[in-house]
Write a protein that holds these residues in place. Structure first.
Motif, mmCIF file in Angstrom:
data_model
loop_
_atom_site.group_PDB
_atom_site.id
_atom_site.type_symbol
_atom_site.label_atom_id
_atom_site.label_comp_id
_atom_site.label_asym_id
_atom_site.label_seq_id
_atom_site.Cartn_x
_atom_site.Cartn_y
_atom_site.Cartn_z
ATOM 1 N N ALA A 1 0.824 -1.214 0.000
ATOM 2 C CA ALA A 1 0.000 0.000 0.000
ATOM 3 C C ALA A 1 0.860 1.267 0.000
ATOM 4 O O ALA A 1 0.517 2.255 -0.654
ATOM 5 C CB ALA A 1 -0.926 0.005 1.212
ATOM 6 N N ILE A 2 1.976 1.240 0.721
ATOM 7 C CA ILE A 2 2.834 2.420 0.836
ATOM 8 C C ILE A 2 3.635 2.657 -0.441
ATOM 9 O O ILE A 2 3.679 3.768 -0.968
ATOM 10 C CB ILE A 2 3.802 2.279 2.036
ATOM 11 N N ARG A 3 4.294 1.616 -0.929
ATOM 12 C CA ARG A 3 5.237 1.769 -2.045
ATOM 13 C C ARG A 3 4.798 1.111 -3.350
ATOM 14 O O ARG A 3 5.514 1.182 -4.336
ATOM 15 C CB ARG A 3 6.605 1.204 -1.643
ATOM 16 N N HIS A 4 3.678 0.411 -3.328
ATOM 17 C CA HIS A 4 3.180 -0.285 -4.528
ATOM 18 C C HIS A 4 4.209 -1.267 -5.086
ATOM 19 O O HIS A 4 4.393 -1.369 -6.295
ATOM 20 C CB HIS A 4 2.735 0.713 -5.602
ATOM 21 N N GLU A 5 4.899 -1.936 -4.177
ATOM 22 C CA GLU A 5 5.891 -2.956 -4.521
ATOM 23 C C GLU A 5 5.564 -4.230 -3.774
ATOM 24 O O GLU A 5 5.069 -4.177 -2.650
ATOM 25 C CB GLU A 5 7.301 -2.522 -4.109
ATOM 26 N N ASP A 6 5.878 -5.372 -4.376
ATOM 27 C CA ASP A 6 5.629 -6.646 -3.705
ATOM 28 C C ASP A 6 6.669 -6.952 -2.633
ATOM 29 O O ASP A 6 6.365 -7.573 -1.624
ATOM 30 C CB ASP A 6 5.591 -7.794 -4.714
ATOM 31 N N ASP A 7 7.913 -6.551 -2.853
ATOM 32 C CA ASP A 7 8.989 -6.871 -1.919
ATOM 33 C C ASP A 7 9.507 -5.625 -1.221
ATOM 34 O O ASP A 7 9.830 -4.628 -1.871
ATOM 35 C CB ASP A 7 10.150 -7.546 -2.655
ATOM 36 N N ALA A 8 9.619 -5.724 0.087
ATOM 37 C CA ALA A 8 10.199 -4.639 0.868
ATOM 38 C C ALA A 8 11.721 -4.711 0.745
ATOM 39 O O ALA A 8 12.280 -5.783 0.525
ATOM 40 C CB ALA A 8 9.789 -4.773 2.330
ATOM 41 N N PRO A 9 12.396 -3.577 0.900
ATOM 42 C CA PRO A 9 13.851 -3.603 0.795
ATOM 43 C C PRO A 9 14.490 -4.337 1.967
ATOM 44 O O PRO A 9 13.997 -4.300 3.087
ATOM 45 C CB PRO A 9 14.247 -2.132 0.800
ATOM 46 N N ASP A 10 15.570 -4.990 1.666
ATOM 47 C CA ASP A 10 16.374 -5.688 2.668
ATOM 48 C C ASP A 10 17.574 -4.797 2.989
ATOM 49 O O ASP A 10 18.065 -4.079 2.116
ATOM 50 C CB ASP A 10 16.830 -7.028 2.075
ATOM 51 N N ALA A 11 18.040 -4.839 4.201
ATOM 52 C CA ALA A 11 19.164 -3.993 4.610
ATOM 53 C C ALA A 11 20.419 -4.248 3.768
ATOM 54 O O ALA A 11 21.250 -3.355 3.614
ATOM 55 C CB ALA A 11 19.481 -4.215 6.080
ATOM 56 N N LEU A 12 20.544 -5.430 3.217
ATOM 57 C CA LEU A 12 21.738 -5.762 2.429
ATOM 58 C C LEU A 12 21.526 -5.625 0.925
ATOM 59 O O LEU A 12 22.389 -6.013 0.140
ATOM 60 C CB LEU A 12 22.197 -7.183 2.770
ATOM 61 N N ASP A 13 20.395 -5.071 0.524
ATOM 62 C CA ASP A 13 20.103 -4.884 -0.895
ATOM 63 C C ASP A 13 20.906 -3.691 -1.416
ATOM 64 O O ASP A 13 20.666 -2.554 -1.013
ATOM 65 C CB ASP A 13 18.607 -4.639 -1.090
ATOM 66 N N PRO A 14 21.859 -3.933 -2.328
ATOM 67 C CA PRO A 14 22.713 -2.829 -2.795
ATOM 68 C C PRO A 14 21.979 -1.824 -3.685
ATOM 69 O O PRO A 14 22.465 -0.711 -3.885
ATOM 70 C CB PRO A 14 23.813 -3.547 -3.585
ATOM 71 N N ASP A 15 20.813 -2.188 -4.190
ATOM 72 C CA ASP A 15 20.077 -1.302 -5.089
ATOM 73 C C ASP A 15 19.102 -0.379 -4.364
ATOM 74 O O ASP A 15 18.405 0.398 -4.997
ATOM 75 C CB ASP A 15 19.298 -2.138 -6.117
ATOM 76 N N ARG A 16 19.022 -0.486 -3.051
ATOM 77 C CA ARG A 16 18.096 0.348 -2.267
ATOM 78 C C ARG A 16 18.884 1.363 -1.455
ATOM 79 O O ARG A 16 19.975 1.090 -0.976
ATOM 80 C CB ARG A 16 17.253 -0.504 -1.311
ATOM 81 N N GLY A 17 18.286 2.529 -1.264
ATOM 82 C CA GLY A 17 18.935 3.591 -0.497
ATOM 83 C C GLY A 17 18.615 3.491 0.992
ATOM 84 O O GLY A 17 17.724 2.751 1.420
ATOM 85 N N TRP A 18 19.341 4.296 1.762
ATOM 86 C CA TRP A 18 19.155 4.317 3.214
ATOM 87 C C TRP A 18 17.718 4.669 3.588
ATOM 88 O O TRP A 18 17.144 4.064 4.491
ATOM 89 C CB TRP A 18 20.089 5.355 3.845
ATOM 90 N N GLY A 19 17.168 5.651 2.941
ATOM 91 C CA GLY A 19 15.812 6.094 3.277
ATOM 92 C C GLY A 19 14.788 4.993 3.136
ATOM 93 O O GLY A 19 13.947 4.785 4.015
ATOM 94 N N GLU A 20 14.861 4.273 2.021
ATOM 95 C CA GLU A 20 13.932 3.169 1.778
ATOM 96 C C GLU A 20 14.093 2.058 2.808
ATOM 97 O O GLU A 20 13.119 1.523 3.327
ATOM 98 C CB GLU A 20 14.209 2.568 0.392
ATOM 99 N N ILE A 21 15.344 1.728 3.083
ATOM 100 C CA ILE A 21 15.624 0.634 4.026
ATOM 101 C C ILE A 21 15.154 1.003 5.429
ATOM 102 O O ILE A 21 14.515 0.203 6.127
ATOM 103 C CB ILE A 21 17.118 0.280 4.004
ATOM 104 N N LEU A 22 15.438 2.232 5.849
ATOM 105 C CA LEU A 22 15.036 2.647 7.197
ATOM 106 C C LEU A 22 13.526 2.819 7.315
ATOM 107 O O LEU A 22 12.947 2.508 8.362
ATOM 108 C CB LEU A 22 15.769 3.927 7.592
ATOM 109 N N LEU A 23 12.880 3.300 6.248
ATOM 110 C CA LEU A 23 11.419 3.392 6.265
ATOM 111 C C LEU A 23 10.799 2.005 6.416
ATOM 112 O O LEU A 23 9.902 1.802 7.241
ATOM 113 C CB LEU A 23 10.908 4.057 4.984
#
Length: 100
Positions: free
Chosen positions: A38-60
């Motif tokens: 509902a928040i991001r319209h994505e099926d998978d939430a970011p993982d802390a070790l995902d190199p393609d995601r930024g700090w903001g996304e991971i912390l959110l």
């Protein structure tokens, strides 16, 4: 030196508490997946070790997941404790007041 004795849950509540904890974790995980969709319209939430995601996304994602887990866990624990108190007449944790 006085020894402090750790108060444990009554025997009857231990297996119930374990099942409730497991169930609340599973329920919180499902709720988080739906919230993230509902928040991001994505099926998978970011993982802390995902190199393609930024700090903001991971912390959110971590903040939302933590908040949902805490709310679900508290609701499930409280419901279980109230059910035990209704059925036995005693609050399941000896060192808590259980005024409700």
């Amino acid at each position: 030196m006085a020894k402090t004795k750790k108060k444990k849950l009554p025997f009857v509540y231990q297996p119930i508490g374990f099942v409730l904890s497991w169930a609340s974790g599973a329920l919180a995980g499902m709720a988080f997946q739906q919230a993230w969709k509902a928040i991001r319209h994505e099926d998978d939430a970011p993982d802390a070790l995902d190199p393609d995601r930024g700090w903001g996304e991971i912390l959110l994602a971590a903040a939302v997941q933590g908040a949902i887990f805490a709310v679900v866990r508290s609701a499930v624990d409280r419901t279980g404790a109230k059910a035990i108190a209704r059925s036995t007449g005693r609050w399941p944790v000896a060192d808590k007041g259980g005024r409700d």
